[in-house]
Design a protein around this motif. Structure first.
Motif, mmCIF file in Angstrom:
data_model
loop_
_atom_site.group_PDB
_atom_site.id
_atom_site.type_symbol
_atom_site.label_atom_id
_atom_site.label_comp_id
_atom_site.label_asym_id
_atom_site.label_seq_id
_atom_site.Cartn_x
_atom_site.Cartn_y
_atom_site.Cartn_z
ATOM 1 N N VAL A 1 43.459 56.869 42.132
ATOM 2 C CA VAL A 1 42.922 55.514 42.168
ATOM 3 C C VAL A 1 41.404 55.593 42.067
ATOM 4 O O VAL A 1 40.797 56.627 42.379
ATOM 5 C CB VAL A 1 43.332 54.756 43.445
ATOM 6 C CG1 VAL A 1 44.842 54.647 43.555
ATOM 7 C CG2 VAL A 1 42.746 55.412 44.682
ATOM 8 N N LYS B 1 45.166 44.612 44.505
ATOM 9 C CA LYS B 1 44.286 45.157 43.472
ATOM 10 C C LYS B 1 43.693 44.014 42.663
ATOM 11 O O LYS B 1 44.402 43.080 42.296
ATOM 12 C CB LYS B 1 45.056 46.103 42.554
ATOM 13 C CG LYS B 1 45.501 47.381 43.239
ATOM 14 C CD LYS B 1 46.159 48.325 42.253
ATOM 15 C CE LYS B 1 46.646 49.604 42.946
ATOM 16 N NZ LYS B 1 47.286 50.526 41.995
ATOM 17 N N PRO B 2 42.409 44.123 42.352
ATOM 18 C CA PRO B 2 41.491 45.147 42.839
ATOM 19 C C PRO B 2 41.172 44.963 44.325
ATOM 20 O O PRO B 2 40.961 43.849 44.781
ATOM 21 C CB PRO B 2 40.231 44.958 41.981
ATOM 22 C CG PRO B 2 40.387 43.648 41.303
ATOM 23 C CD PRO B 2 41.795 43.223 41.367
ATOM 24 N N THR B 3 41.176 46.070 45.048
ATOM 25 C CA THR B 3 40.928 46.056 46.480
ATOM 26 C C THR B 3 39.456 45.759 46.758
ATOM 27 O O THR B 3 38.572 46.368 46.139
ATOM 28 C CB THR B 3 41.290 47.423 47.090
ATOM 29 O OG1 THR B 3 42.641 47.746 46.758
ATOM 30 C CG2 THR B 3 41.125 47.420 48.597
ATOM 31 N N ASP C 1 40.746 50.058 40.508
ATOM 32 C CA ASP C 1 41.706 49.696 41.554
ATOM 33 C C ASP C 1 41.058 48.954 42.714
ATOM 34 O O ASP C 1 41.755 48.384 43.553
ATOM 35 C CB ASP C 1 42.398 50.955 42.077
ATOM 36 C CG ASP C 1 43.127 51.689 40.975
ATOM 37 O OD1 ASP C 1 44.222 51.234 40.582
ATOM 38 O OD2 ASP C 1 42.593 52.704 40.487
ATOM 39 N N GLY C 2 39.747 48.992 42.790
ATOM 40 C CA GLY C 2 39.036 48.328 43.862
ATOM 41 C C GLY C 2 37.555 48.552 43.693
ATOM 42 O O GLY C 2 37.116 49.240 42.762
ATOM 43 N N HIS D 1 37.845 53.639 43.241
ATOM 44 C CA HIS D 1 37.142 52.651 44.056
ATOM 45 C C HIS D 1 35.641 52.861 43.858
ATOM 46 O O HIS D 1 34.981 53.485 44.681
ATOM 47 C CB HIS D 1 37.500 52.807 45.528
ATOM 48 C CG HIS D 1 38.915 52.479 45.859
ATOM 49 N ND1 HIS D 1 39.561 52.967 46.986
ATOM 50 C CD2 HIS D 1 39.824 51.702 45.216
ATOM 51 C CE1 HIS D 1 40.796 52.500 47.017
ATOM 52 N NE2 HIS D 1 40.981 51.740 45.955
#
Length: 394
Positions: A332, A60-62, A374-375, A334
């Motif tokens: 999460v 993270k972050p993805t 998170d991404g 993204h």
């Protein structure tokens, strides 16, 4: 991602001023050599093998390679997917799934392929050009559902936004359209080759539209994932859609991690339009809406503007509470999509006026990373990895 990306076709104006980021970041491909702290390196190491920890195994972050590495290669090609891995992307969005006339799933940004293939150069398909209503919008061009897979395989991919990426046109015609089953085999091959679990992030495109044509997407996706043993809770395949009902349907068919994509606050998912549901995305990002999503999905993929709204001039304002609200119910986030070129950045971060020039994208990444996402989806995985290294190392 969907057409909700609000891609711009601004024409180039003046010198490019492009930064030479690609070579620098290739030296750091894979993430660990970028100086990530021990915890992040351990998270990356956890991806090797079978990805048994599921989403929790991702750093993270993805960093999610949007349609591969579409900042550098025509999107949704194996050239784009392979380069995303070479640059160190944690996950590859391979691909946006649309069906052929004979029921195969292929990877294209949209079912209309006039802008992403050389179909217009094929005289034998001239009579296939037509106008259809796609999610309520009249759209003219060539559509995957009017071609057999064998016919589509005679086409070659081209750059979708050449005004912003003239360098990508060098690769026009190099790659064919991949099928989803080819992607699943590629995923296994690359996992073995690289000694590290490769993750993919497919999207069901316009599922209500295709179900109306008798070409339902979810059952086809589920059949292929079961065939390849990738239909489990910890399987390295995250499924996404802009239509909540598509994710709900997938939730009954598979155990994969699922993500609901969210466009601008005032818009309505097309399945809501089709069924008369009056709610908008603004309703879905309330605590109540997020609790409902958490009942059948593990994450959301909001447009970046839902994370940090922009003012009338397009500049960033104060972050919303969406990250905290989503995390409270276990989702999460993204968001999509980070790109290096000027037209895709807030005005305050642009460098010059050229449509293909890079702006101060590192500063923009920093702003979004600070919100706790998170991404992020990005067309430039190398840039994102450098930005993440700077962020996690402080």
């Amino acid at each position: 991602m969907n057409t909700h990306d609000s891609d711009k076709r601004t024409q180039a104006n003046g010198a490019t001023g492009r930064r030479a980021l690609l070579g620098a970041a290739v030296l750091g491909a894979g993430g660990a050599v970028l100086g990530l702290p021990g915890a992040a390196r351990a998270a990356e190491a956890g991806q090797a093998g079978h990805g048994s920890s599921g989403l929790k195994s991702l750093p993270k972050p993805t960093i999610i390679g949007h349609r591969g590495s579409s900042g550098y290669r025509p999107e949704h090609t194996f050239g784009s997917y392979n380069l995303a891995l070479d640059l160190g992307a944690d996950v590859v969005e391979a691909g946006d799934l649309v069906p052929t006339k004979d029921g195969h799933l292929v990877c294209r940004h949209e079912p209309e392929i006039g802008g992403t293939t050389d179909v217009a150069d094929h005289k034998e398909f001239a009579d296939r050009r037509t106008t259809k209503t796609l999610d309520g919008v009249p759209t003219t061009g060539w559509f995957t559902e009017d071609f057999t897979l064998a016919e589509l395989k005679t086409l070659r991919a081209v750059e979708r936004i050449p005004a912003n990426r003239p360098h990508n046109t060098l690769y026009n015609g190099r790659w064919e359209i991949p099928t989803f089953e080819e992607v699943l085999r590629w995923q296994d091959e690359q996992t073995r080759k690289r000694g590290k679990q490769v993750w993919i992030y497919p999207e069901t495109k316009h599922p209500t539209y295709f179900r109306g044509l008798g070409l339902g997407l979810e059952e086809r996706v589920a059949k292929l994932l079961r065939k390849h043993g990738k239909d489990k809770r910890h399987s390295p395949v995250i499924l996404q859609s802009f239509e909540p009902s598509s994710i709900q349907r997938l939730n009954t068919l598979l155990d994969n991690p699922l993500v609901v994509l969210l466009s601008a606050a005032g818009t309505r998912p097309y399945d809501f339009v089709a069924t008369g549901d009056p709610r908008t995305v603004a309703d879905l990002v309330t605590p109540k809406g997020l609790r409902e999503i958490a009942g059948y999905a593990q994450g959301i993929g909001p447009t970046l503007d839902l994370i940090i709204p922009k003012d009338a001039a397009g500049n960033l304002t104060t972050p919303s509470t969406l990250v905290a609200d989503a995390h409270k119910v276990g989702l999460v986030l993204h968001p999509y999509t980070m790109r290096n070129e000027n037209p895709f950045l807030p005005p305050a971060y642009r460098k010059g006026s050229a449509a293909d020039a890079y702006g101060d994208v590192f500063a923009v990444f920093q702003k979004y990373f600070e919100t706790g996402i998170d991404g992020v989806f990005t067309d430039n995985a190398d840039t994102a990895l450098l930005a993440r290294a700077g962020f996690v190392n402080g």
